[in-house]
Design an enzyme around this catalytic site. Structure first.
Site, PDB file in Angstrom:
ATOM      1  N   CYS A   1      -0.429 -69.706 -15.415  1.00  0.00           N
ATOM      2  CA  CYS A   1       0.782 -69.760 -16.245  1.00  0.00           C
ATOM      3  C   CYS A   1       0.709 -70.990 -17.150  1.00  0.00           C
ATOM      4  CB  CYS A   1       2.019 -69.851 -15.353  1.00  0.00           C
ATOM      5  SG  CYS A   1       3.541 -70.040 -16.296  1.00  0.00           S
TER       6      CYS A   1
ATOM      7  N   CYS B   1      10.689 -77.138 -13.014  1.00  0.00           N
ATOM      8  CA  CYS B   1      11.584 -78.289 -13.111  1.00  0.00           C
ATOM      9  C   CYS B   1      12.992 -77.752 -13.176  1.00  0.00           C
ATOM     10  CB  CYS B   1      11.327 -79.075 -14.394  1.00  0.00           C
ATOM     11  SG  CYS B   1       9.792 -80.017 -14.355  1.00  0.00           S
TER      12      CYS B   1
ATOM     13  N   CYS C   1       1.083 -63.688 -15.812  1.00  0.00           N
ATOM     14  CA  CYS C   1       0.342 -64.051 -14.593  1.00  0.00           C
ATOM     15  C   CYS C   1      -0.238 -62.816 -13.902  1.00  0.00           C
ATOM     16  CB  CYS C   1       1.213 -64.880 -13.655  1.00  0.00           C
ATOM     17  SG  CYS C   1       2.820 -64.173 -13.285  1.00  0.00           S
TER      18      CYS C   1
ATOM     19  N   CYS D   1       8.015 -61.951 -19.521  1.00  0.00           N
ATOM     20  CA  CYS D   1       6.650 -62.456 -19.535  1.00  0.00           C
ATOM     21  C   CYS D   1       6.035 -62.079 -18.194  1.00  0.00           C
ATOM     22  CB  CYS D   1       6.630 -63.979 -19.708  1.00  0.00           C
ATOM     23  SG  CYS D   1       4.946 -64.631 -19.555  1.00  0.00           S
TER      24      CYS D   1
ATOM     25  N   ASN E   1      12.477 -78.410 -18.960  1.00  0.00           N
ATOM     26  CA  ASN E   1      11.856 -77.442 -18.056  1.00  0.00           C
ATOM     27  C   ASN E   1      11.011 -76.492 -18.897  1.00  0.00           C
ATOM     28  OD1 ASN E   1      13.077 -74.553 -16.209  1.00  0.00           O
ATOM     29  ND2 ASN E   1      11.175 -75.662 -15.951  1.00  0.00           N
ATOM     30  N   GLY E   2       9.728 -76.387 -18.543  1.00  0.00           N
ATOM     31  CA  GLY E   2       8.811 -75.515 -19.296  1.00  0.00           C
ATOM     32  C   GLY E   2       7.617 -76.320 -19.773  1.00  0.00           C
TER      33      GLY E   2
ATOM     34  N   GLY F   1      11.910 -78.545  -8.087  1.00  0.00           N
ATOM     35  CA  GLY F   1      10.985 -79.668  -8.195  1.00  0.00           C
ATOM     36  C   GLY F   1      11.313 -80.751  -7.196  1.00  0.00           C
TER      37      GLY F   1
ATOM     38  N   CYS G   1      10.651 -65.161 -17.921  1.00  0.00           N
ATOM     39  CA  CYS G   1       9.646 -65.303 -16.854  1.00  0.00           C
ATOM     40  C   CYS G   1      10.039 -64.460 -15.649  1.00  0.00           C
ATOM     41  CB  CYS G   1       9.539 -66.773 -16.440  1.00  0.00           C
ATOM     42  SG  CYS G   1       8.579 -66.999 -14.931  1.00  0.00           S
TER      43      CYS G   1
ATOM     44  N   TYR H   1      10.005 -65.402  -7.169  1.00  0.00           N
ATOM     45  CA  TYR H   1       9.829 -66.514  -6.236  1.00  0.00           C
ATOM     46  C   TYR H   1      10.659 -67.749  -6.565  1.00  0.00           C
ATOM     47  CZ  TYR H   1       7.512 -70.681  -4.311  1.00  0.00           C
ATOM     48  OH  TYR H   1       7.245 -71.882  -3.707  1.00  0.00           O
TER      49      TYR H   1
HETATM   50  P1  AMP Z   1      -1.013 -68.713  -0.584  1.00  0.00           P
HETATM   51  O1  AMP Z   1      -1.248 -67.739   0.507  1.00  0.00           O
HETATM   52  O2  AMP Z   1      -1.677 -70.050  -0.278  1.00  0.00           O
HETATM   53  O3  AMP Z   1      -1.324 -68.180  -1.892  1.00  0.00           O
HETATM   54  O4  AMP Z   1       0.535 -69.047  -0.566  1.00  0.00           O
HETATM   55  C1  AMP Z   1       1.464 -68.032  -0.751  1.00  0.00           C
HETATM   56  C2  AMP Z   1       2.853 -68.632  -0.663  1.00  0.00           C
HETATM   57  O5  AMP Z   1       3.078 -69.531  -1.753  1.00  0.00           O
HETATM   58  C3  AMP Z   1       3.950 -67.587  -0.709  1.00  0.00           C
HETATM   59  O6  AMP Z   1       4.824 -67.827   0.366  1.00  0.00           O
HETATM   60  C4  AMP Z   1       4.656 -67.847  -2.023  1.00  0.00           C
HETATM   61  O7  AMP Z   1       6.041 -67.673  -1.868  1.00  0.00           O
HETATM   62  C5  AMP Z   1       4.349 -69.287  -2.331  1.00  0.00           C
HETATM   63  N1  AMP Z   1       4.273 -69.543  -3.776  1.00  0.00           N
HETATM   64  C6  AMP Z   1       4.295 -68.681  -4.797  1.00  0.00           C
HETATM   65  N2  AMP Z   1       4.177 -69.319  -5.974  1.00  0.00           N
HETATM   66  C7  AMP Z   1       4.077 -70.618  -5.710  1.00  0.00           C
HETATM   67  C8  AMP Z   1       3.941 -71.795  -6.511  1.00  0.00           C
HETATM   68  N3  AMP Z   1       3.874 -71.734  -7.825  1.00  0.00           N
HETATM   69  N4  AMP Z   1       3.858 -72.993  -5.860  1.00  0.00           N
HETATM   70  C9  AMP Z   1       3.924 -73.064  -4.530  1.00  0.00           C
HETATM   71  N5  AMP Z   1       4.058 -71.987  -3.718  1.00  0.00           N
HETATM   72  C10 AMP Z   1       4.128 -70.782  -4.292  1.00  0.00           C
END
Ligand code: AMP
Length: 460
Positions: free
Chosen positions: A382, A2, A436, A433, A102-103, A28, A236, A242
């Protein structure tokens, strides 16, 4: 996942909040809202969807007052319902309260049960509502003591922006899981999840809100307190990998430069015999710069992203395979054909999207595909606000790296080591942290929380 934003002491408070949320949209996309206050009453506008779609000129003009708080939401706890849109606003006998959070708290169910026992009636399934009930409980206390008492029982992650009548409150949990920063614009104070939001409104960056700190901003004065016992920091690390925008600075470092270092470290640990490096855009692009620089290979653009893909579109039945992936990312065949590629991606979660992407690269004629991931395998869910699936769906929790390589049809697959990841942070004094990846959670995760939360999400 968020984003929160707040302004106190500016005649364009709501417009600035709109712009701030626009910059935080990546945190978000599900829903958004703004609440403002003009010393007489509160104004609120919110909806399910993107900031640009929910707010128009009329809506922004209707949000009067020199204080405003805003939120962009991606549901983690609480379902995807319009009643769960934030800021969460209540008009109570002791005043107006609006909360943007957020959190995730980790003791939500115990706290909710205790409050319900005491007579509280909850309107939403959001953990953030607990704060409102705590705030409303003892009207005789002054607002600072009320806030301290409301936050004291919370465990887990929170970066909060709250409006209590004409006071803007910013707070970060003692572990400091999620970022929150303070800025200033024309004498007015601004709170934002990330610095990219301050940049857009040309606010001056002042500092981060520290773990365990609460700031109270009234008119143009700020007061800071740290009422809680110190806890081990747990920033985090996935924010760097990412989640945060690369043009933001969080936990004291720029996100883009950190991602570049992650890529360079990856090249040191796992070089690949390749003709060129290419990223999976956009998330892998920044690590790919560092990887190619370190490996001394050309960094090519091998895939083009269509930036106009909405979240929903009409699926043209099964006859176009991997349509969802193809519509978003199209490989440049003339770059890929006949080449040995190092393909850089930031992370693999379920593995399904990555698999489809690899398939489109292969069908463009790649000779070899060596995939390099700029973080370690994600093995544990997470509980602090990143929307990961359950352990059952996390591919690395259930399969070896070699099995994942086979599943994705790769010639090789390597993940950055945990030590390498931490080294690339260049923050030896910082405590992150990394639950994951390591499964070592910095707080207690009550069994009840995990099970009930997953049930609520329909995941078990
Ligand atoms: P997948 O291969 O389906 O696991 O998707 C991998 C992709 O999801 C990568 O491009 C990541 O950058 C992206 N990604 C990483 N974490 C998340 C998240 N929490 N929600 C959505 N996409 C994510």
């Amino acid at each position: 996942m968020c984003g929160v934003f707040g302004v106190m002491g500016h005649k364009n408070a709501a417009r600035l909040t709109y712009l701030g949320l626009y910059a935080l949209q990546h945190r978000g996309e599900e829903s958004t809202g703004i609440v403002s206050y003009d010393k007489k009453r509160t104004y609120s506008h919110q909806g399910m969807g993107l900031v640009a779609d929910i707010f128009d000129e009329k809506a922004i003009k209707s949000l009067k007052g020199n204080i405003a708080v805003g939120h962009v939401r991606y549901s983690t706890t609480g379902s995807s319902l319009s009643s769960n849109i934030q800021p969460f606003l209540v008009k109570h006998r002791s005043g107006h309260i609006a909360i943007a959070h957020n959190g995730n708290f980790t003791n939500t169910f115990e706290l909710r049960e205790a409050l319900e026992e005491r007579g509280s009636i909850f309107q939403t399934t959001m953990d953030s509502e607990i704060i409102v009930h705590n705030l409303a409980y003892n009207k005789k206390l002054n607002y600072q003591t009320k806030v301290i008492n409301a936050l004291a029982p919370l465990e887990g992650a929170y970066s909060l922006v709250m409006m209590i009548d004409d006071i803007l409150v910013g707070a970060r949990d003692p572990h400091g899981f999620r970022p929150l920063c303070l800025g200033k614009l024309e004498g007015a104070y601004v709170l934002a999840s990330e610095t990219c939001a301050l940049d857009l409104i040309q606010a001056e960056y002042i500092r981060e809100i520290e773990p365990g700190e609460i700031v109270f901003i009234k008119d143009r004065n700020i007061e800071s307190i740290k009422p809680f016992p110190k806890k081990k920091h747990a920033f985090c690390i996935f924010e760097y990998i990412y989640f945060s925008r690369p043009d933001s600075n969080i936990f004291g470092k720029n996100v883009y430069l950190t991602r570049k270092r992650l890529g360079a470290q990856l090249a040191k640990e796992f070089p690949a015999k390749c003709d060129l490096a290419m990223a999976i855009p956009d998330s892998g692009s920044y690590a790919a710069v560092g990887f190619a620089e370190e490996a001394k290979v050309k960094n090519e653009i091998g895939m083009i992203r269509n930036h106009y893909v909405g979240r929903t579109f009409i699926q043209p039945s099964q006859f176009i395979r991997d349509f969802r992936v193809r519509v978003k990312l199209n490989p440049i065949k003339d770059v890929i054909k006949g080449k040995r590629l190092a393909v850089i991606e930031d992370s693999i979660v379920r593995g399904t999207t990555s698999r489809a992407r690899v398939r489109t690269i292969r069908s463009s004629g790649a000779k070899k595909i060596h995939m390099r991931i700029s973080c370690p395998p994600i093995k544990s869910p997470c509980f602090y606000g990143i929307d990961f699936p359950t352990k059952k769906e996390l591919i690395a929790a259930n399969h070896t790296v070699n099995e994942i390589k086979e599943f994705m049809g790769l010639d090789s697959l390597k993940y950055l080591s945990q030590e390498g990841m931490l080294k690339a942070m260049l923050l030896p004094e910082c405590e992150f942290c990394t639950a994951c990846f390591s499964g070592k959670y910095p707080t207690k995760i009550p069994k009840k929380f995990s099970k009930k939360m997953l049930e609520k999400k329909g995941k078990c």
